[in-house]
Design a protein around this motif. Structure first.
Motif, PDB file in Angstrom:
ATOM      1  N   VAL A  85     -39.007  -4.851  23.304  1.00 61.87           N
ATOM      2  CA  VAL A  85     -38.165  -5.923  22.797  1.00 61.87           C
ATOM      3  C   VAL A  85     -37.399  -5.458  21.560  1.00 61.87           C
ATOM      4  O   VAL A  85     -37.925  -4.729  20.724  1.00 61.87           O
ATOM      5  CB  VAL A  85     -39.002  -7.172  22.452  1.00 61.87           C
ATOM      6  N   ASP A  86     -36.180  -5.886  21.468  1.00 61.63           N
ATOM      7  CA  ASP A  86     -35.360  -5.485  20.332  1.00 61.63           C
ATOM      8  C   ASP A  86     -35.789  -6.197  19.063  1.00 61.63           C
ATOM      9  O   ASP A  86     -35.953  -5.601  18.012  1.00 61.63           O
ATOM     10  CB  ASP A  86     -33.887  -5.808  20.606  1.00 61.63           C
ATOM     11  N   ARG A 144     -31.417  -5.557  10.327  1.00 64.36           N
ATOM     12  CA  ARG A 144     -30.583  -4.999  11.376  1.00 64.36           C
ATOM     13  C   ARG A 144     -31.478  -4.346  12.403  1.00 64.36           C
ATOM     14  O   ARG A 144     -32.444  -3.679  12.066  1.00 64.36           O
ATOM     15  CB  ARG A 144     -29.603  -3.973  10.805  1.00 64.36           C
ATOM     16  N   VAL A 145     -31.160  -4.547  13.625  1.00 62.50           N
ATOM     17  CA  VAL A 145     -31.986  -4.012  14.693  1.00 62.50           C
ATOM     18  C   VAL A 145     -31.117  -3.206  15.645  1.00 62.50           C
ATOM     19  O   VAL A 145     -30.088  -3.674  16.104  1.00 62.50           O
ATOM     20  CB  VAL A 145     -32.682  -5.142  15.466  1.00 62.50           C
ATOM     21  N   GLU A 146     -31.557  -2.008  15.893  1.00 67.43           N
ATOM     22  CA  GLU A 146     -30.841  -1.182  16.856  1.00 67.43           C
ATOM     23  C   GLU A 146     -31.819  -0.254  17.540  1.00 67.43           C
ATOM     24  O   GLU A 146     -32.918  -0.018  17.057  1.00 67.43           O
ATOM     25  CB  GLU A 146     -29.745  -0.366  16.169  1.00 67.43           C
ATOM     26  N   ARG A 147     -31.399   0.256  18.635  1.00 64.08           N
ATOM     27  CA  ARG A 147     -32.247   1.202  19.355  1.00 64.08           C
ATOM     28  C   ARG A 147     -31.761   2.624  19.127  1.00 64.08           C
ATOM     29  O   ARG A 147     -30.574   2.875  18.986  1.00 64.08           O
ATOM     30  CB  ARG A 147     -32.236   0.900  20.859  1.00 64.08           C
ATOM     31  N   CYS A 148     -32.745   3.492  19.128  1.00 58.21           N
ATOM     32  CA  CYS A 148     -32.416   4.907  19.013  1.00 58.21           C
ATOM     33  C   CYS A 148     -31.793   5.359  20.330  1.00 58.21           C
ATOM     34  O   CYS A 148     -32.335   5.135  21.398  1.00 58.21           O
ATOM     35  CB  CYS A 148     -33.676   5.716  18.709  1.00 58.21           C
ATOM     36  N   TYR A 149     -30.655   5.983  20.227  1.00 59.48           N
ATOM     37  CA  TYR A 149     -29.990   6.369  21.463  1.00 59.48           C
ATOM     38  C   TYR A 149     -30.684   7.548  22.131  1.00 59.48           C
ATOM     39  O   TYR A 149     -30.533   7.781  23.313  1.00 59.48           O
ATOM     40  CB  TYR A 149     -28.513   6.681  21.196  1.00 59.48           C
TER      41      TYR A 149
END
Length: 306
Positions: free
Chosen positions: A159-160, A198-203
């Motif tokens: 989940v983000d 801030r929420v982001e995913r590692c690419y």
DNA sequence: CGTATTTGACCGGCGC
DNA sequence: GCGCCGGTCAAATACG
């Protein structure tokens, strides 16, 4: 003075973190043996980060407060923050004590003399100008708040938006350069609290979520009624203290302050109990090589690589 | 109906 | 000066 984020980005130019920094043995171990693992990034100053070795970045500790406790104890009155960090807090008091867009700002902007001089213009145009000025003012005030202390967490999660005990309202989402995953912006729903995250995913590893908290909560968690025996974990039903796994501590980590490490468990939206381990990375995360949010907060680690 | 989310537009900072 | 990018706003929309 150099803009912090820009400086960090510069430091990361041409750096491939996954190649040069990744602590294969440690991180792989953690990721392999835990359904969820996490890294915590504390946005210290350059000098402070540079004084820490990589092993310290992992910051494993026996006693680790939850991220909420970290925020709580990181208040200047309780824990000696790094000088620059402390000063950053004092430099932006409005960031903590005032609403992001106080009503007063809109009032003052609406009463600008420029508008009074242009009454001949169409009413709708005048309204637009007021809107623009209003927004302009909000921008300026918000930018001043960039000096607030920030903490970033790496979390291996599906989940983000991880449940952290506080209520958040999403106010924006932006595509991140060099990353297929968007970055989401959240603000604490408490009107008197200007904490943002801030929420982001590692690419590189979509399973890793990077959450960056900015500011300190000025209130207790709305979904966590106080529990007398839960000094470490957030006292919320969503968290299961019994599920917490305490990382083994190496002596080399012992010189880190307790607030540097946190962990907790939670129930994901699907109802599955999830153990999360929060590893503290004062300087950099070992697994991320993206050019997104983390690069904003991890200048020093990449400085020596290249 | 109230609240939360989505999303396009906008702005400032910065590099070129 | 221009374009890119990160961050924010706010109207529209979705949801309970």
């Amino acid at each position: 003075m150099i803009n912090k984020q820009t400086y960090m980005e510069r430091q990361l130019e041409g750096v491939r973190m996954e190649d040069s920094i990744r602590p294969s043995s440690l991180s792989d171990h953690f990721l392999a043996n835990n359904q969820f693992s996490a890294g915590m990034l504390d946005l210290y100053t350059e000098s402070e980060k540079s004084s820490l070795g990589f092993t310290e970045l992992l910051g494993l500790q026996d006693f680790a407060p939850s991220i909420f406790d970290i925020f709580q104890v990181s208040a200047p009155s309780t824990v000696p923050l790094p000088p620059t960090q402390t000063s950053a807090v004092s430099e932006s008091p409005e960031g903590f004590n005032q609403p992001a867009t106080p009503n007063s700002s809109s009032i003052s902007s609406a009463s600008s003399g420029a508008h009074n001089d242009e009454q001949s213009r169409p009413a709708e145009e005048d309204e637009e100008q007021q809107k623009v000025k209003k927004r302009l003012k909000a921008k300026k005030t918000s930018q001043k708040r960039q000096k607030e202390p920030r903490f970033a967490f790496m979390t291996k999660s599906e989940v983000d938006h991880l449940e952290d005990g506080y209520r958040w309202r999403k106010y924006g989402q932006k595509a991140v350069k060099n990353s297929p995953f968007p970055r989401s912006y959240y603000r604490c729903t408490n009107a008197a609290c200007n904490v943002k995250k801030r929420v982001e995913r590692c690419y590189n590893d979509p399973s890793i979520v990077v959450t960056t908290y900015e500011g300190k909560h000025t209130h207790l968690s709305p979904v966590m009624p106080p529990r007398p025996d839960s000094s470490v974990l957030p006292p919320t039903g969503a968290f299961d203290p019994a599920a917490v796994q305490v990382p083994r501590q190496n002596s080399q980590f012992s010189n880190l302050p307790p607030l540097n490490c946190g962990y907790f468990s939670y129930m994901n939206p699907g109802g599955v109990s999830v153990n999360e381990r929060r590893f503290y990375f004062p300087a950099a995360p070992p697994l991320l090589g993206d050019h997104g949010l983390l690069q904003d907060v991890l200048p020093s680690l990449t400085k020596n690589e290249g």
